[in-house]
Structures are given as structure tokens and as C-alpha cells.
Design an enzyme around this catalytic site. Structure first.
Site, PDB file in Angstrom:
ATOM      1  N   ALA A  62       0.836  -1.198   0.000  1.00 16.47           N
ATOM      2  CA  ALA A  62       0.000   0.000   0.000  1.00 16.47           C
ATOM      3  C   ALA A  62       0.873   1.250   0.000  1.00 16.47           C
ATOM      4  O   ALA A  62       2.062   1.205   0.325  1.00 16.47           O
ATOM      5  CB  ALA A  62      -0.911  -0.004   1.220  1.00 16.47           C
ATOM      6  N   GLY A 108      -0.064  -5.099   0.867  1.00 17.49           N
ATOM      7  CA  GLY A 108      -1.181  -5.021  -0.065  1.00 17.49           C
ATOM      8  C   GLY A 108      -0.889  -5.668  -1.396  1.00 17.49           C
ATOM      9  O   GLY A 108      -1.795  -6.154  -2.074  1.00 17.49           O
ATOM     10  N   GLU A 111      -1.641  -9.225  -0.844  1.00 18.37           N
ATOM     11  CA  GLU A 111      -3.099  -9.361  -0.698  1.00 18.37           C
ATOM     12  C   GLU A 111      -3.784  -9.269  -2.058  1.00 18.37           C
ATOM     13  O   GLU A 111      -4.746  -9.992  -2.329  1.00 18.37           O
ATOM     14  CB  GLU A 111      -3.613  -8.287   0.258  1.00 18.37           C
ATOM     15  CG  GLU A 111      -3.196  -8.554   1.702  1.00 18.37           C
ATOM     16  CD  GLU A 111      -3.523  -7.428   2.658  1.00 18.37           C
ATOM     17  OE1 GLU A 111      -4.146  -7.696   3.706  1.00 18.37           O
ATOM     18  OE2 GLU A 111      -3.154  -6.267   2.366  1.00 18.37           O
ATOM     19  N   GLU A 131       3.314  -5.980   7.692  1.00 22.92           N
ATOM     20  CA  GLU A 131       2.654  -4.832   8.314  1.00 22.92           C
ATOM     21  C   GLU A 131       3.028  -4.623   9.774  1.00 22.92           C
ATOM     22  O   GLU A 131       3.054  -3.478  10.252  1.00 22.92           O
ATOM     23  CB  GLU A 131       1.129  -4.969   8.192  1.00 22.92           C
ATOM     24  CG  GLU A 131       0.573  -4.642   6.813  1.00 22.92           C
ATOM     25  CD  GLU A 131       0.612  -5.820   5.855  1.00 22.92           C
ATOM     26  OE1 GLU A 131       0.026  -5.712   4.772  1.00 22.92           O
ATOM     27  OE2 GLU A 131       1.219  -6.856   6.204  1.00 22.92           O
TER      28      GLU A 131
END
Length: 257
Positions: A62, A108, A111, A131
Site C-alpha cells: 500500500a 497489499g 493481498e 505490516e
């Protein structure tokens, strides 16, 4: 589009993430992806999608800089839910989505890859959910999908240590279907897509729909809980320290606050 390049090869649509240097998944990138999914779903000439990253990475995660502009836990939870909804849409997409992963697929980025129906990796790729290194937790259903592929224990090790696994190990553990040298990754992925695109679109759609019945109600409850906790943890002092340390390229000092 500003950050995604799109082309077709036969009946395969190819999406390239192009946001150097790390192909970070900003709000704009995710919106462009949603728009491309809509266009591809409506296009009868597209039967398969391939997603890959341009440059050095698939996606390193992200866009952490965006986190500094989010003020409340409820806003973080809403950010999490929006990402979850997009990736759930991908997993239920009526046309197969194949991720071709080289370099880093972290946070991300992983993911996103796990929301694809099939993953093909390079031997030297790095896949992980780091994370906790930032004082936060995965928020786009990573806590729910990773155990499904590598098992609960290995998933916990990956998340709790923030250490990635290699593409070779990902294939061995079931997180990826195939593993190739990086120079052959996209070529071999396209070969796979070409095999699939010859099949009946209705049969493909039915198989994907049926495969999703394997999910349990606990998966969806877990996603809701993940978004809730993502928001709560993102408000903590440790999260603020972790994000700031990441942006300043230093080690975080977590205090438990």
C-alpha cells in the site's frame, strides 16, 4: 490511465501496474483496477486477465504516505473495507485472473495477488505481509487468505516476523501454482492464460463460482473483524511510530502504546 497499462493479447487482457519505484497501491491505483475489471467483464472478447508489475516489483504494498492523511480509526476501517471489497470482487470475478509475480509482492501487493485465482511466481520473488513492522496489521483480508494457502502456523510466522518467503517456497507451500526463472515468468504465464482462454466462458464462470463455495462463514466474519481491528490499531501510538519510521527509513521504537 495514470498507473495501470492495459493491452490485449488474443482473448487475454494484460494489466501492468506502472507506478515506480515500488508500484505502491494508492487509492488511485485501486480505483483504476476497479475500472479495468468493469471494462474487462463487459468485453466478450476477454476471457482471462493477467496482472503483473512493471519495473523491479509486482507491488511492494500500500501507499504508506496516504496513511498519514487518515485521522480516525473508523476512516482506517473504511479504507480496509474498500480494499477487501475490491479483492473479494476479484476472487469472485467470472473470468480467471492470473498474477505474474516478480520482485516484491508485500503487504497489499501480496493481498492483491492472493485475490487472484492463480499465482505464478519467479524463483527469486519475495512474498510477505510485513505490516507488523509498521505497527499495524494486514487490512485487505491478508489475515484470512494467507492461512488458507500456507496453513495457520506458517502464516503466523510470516506475519509475526514480517519476513517474506521466496517464490520457490511459495510454490512449494501452495501459495503459488507455478514457479519459473524471472526471465521466463511472463512468457510462461501467458502460455497458461492461452490454455485457459480456449475453454468455454460459461464453464469457466461456473467453476469459479463453485470454487468460492469452499469459503466458510468464518472467512467473512474474519474479514469484518480484520477491518475493525485495522482501524483500532491504526490509531495507536505504535502505529503512528511505525508509519513515521517507515517514511523516515529508520527502525521503529514500539512501546506498546
Amino acid at each position: 490511465m495514470a498507473f495501470l497499462n492495459y493491452r490485449t493479447e488474443g482473448k487475454t487482457g494484460v494489466i501492468a501496474i506502472s507506478r515506480p519505484p515500488a508500484n505502491a497501491l494508492s487509492t488511485e491505483v485501486l480505483q483504476e483496477l476497479a475500472d479495468l475489471l468493469t471494462a474487462a467483464e463487459r468485453d466478450p472478447n476477454v476471457r482471462v486477465l493477467v496482472i503483473h508489475g512493471e519495473g523491479r516489483f509486482f507491488s511492494a504494498g500500500a501507499d504508506i504516505k496516504e496513511f498519514t492523511s487518515v485521522r480516525t480509526g473508523s476512516q482506517f476501517s473504511e479504507m480496509s473495507r474498500r480494499g477487501q471489497e475490491l479483492f473479494e470482487r476479484m476472487e469472485r470475478f467470472p473470468k480467471p485472473i492470473i498474477a505474474a509475480i516478480h520482485g516484491a509482492a508485500l503487504g497489499g501487493g501480496l493481498e492483491l495477488a492472493m485475490a487472484c485465482h492463480i499465482r505464478v511466481v519467479s524463483e527469486t520473488a519475495k512474498l510477505g505481509l510485513p505490516e507488523l513492522q509498521l505497527g499495524i496489521i494486514p487490512g485487505f483480508a491478508g489475515t484470512q487468505r494467507l492461512p488458507k494457502y500456507v496453513g495457520a502456523e506458517r502464516a503466523l510466522v510470516m506475519m509475526l516476523t514480517s519476513e517474506p518467503i521466496s517464490g520457490k517456497e511459495a510454490a512449494e507451500r501452495g501459495l503459488a501454482a507455478f514457479c519459473f526463472p524471472e526471465e521466463k515468468l511472463l512468457e510462461e504465464t501467458m502460455k497458461l492464460a492461452k490454455k485457459i482462454e480456449k475453454k468455454s466462458p460459461r464453464s469457466i464462470k461456473a467453476v469459479i463460482e463453485l470454487a468460492n463455495f469452499a469459503k466458510t462463514g468464518q472467512f467473512y466474519e474474519g474479514m469484518k473483524k480484520e477491518a475493525e481491528l485495522f482501524g483500532q490499531i491504526a490509531e495507536t501510538g505504535d502505529a503512528k511510530e511505525g508509519i513515521q519510521a517507515f517514511l523516515e527509513k529508520r527502525e521503529p521504537n514500539f512501546t506498546g502504546e
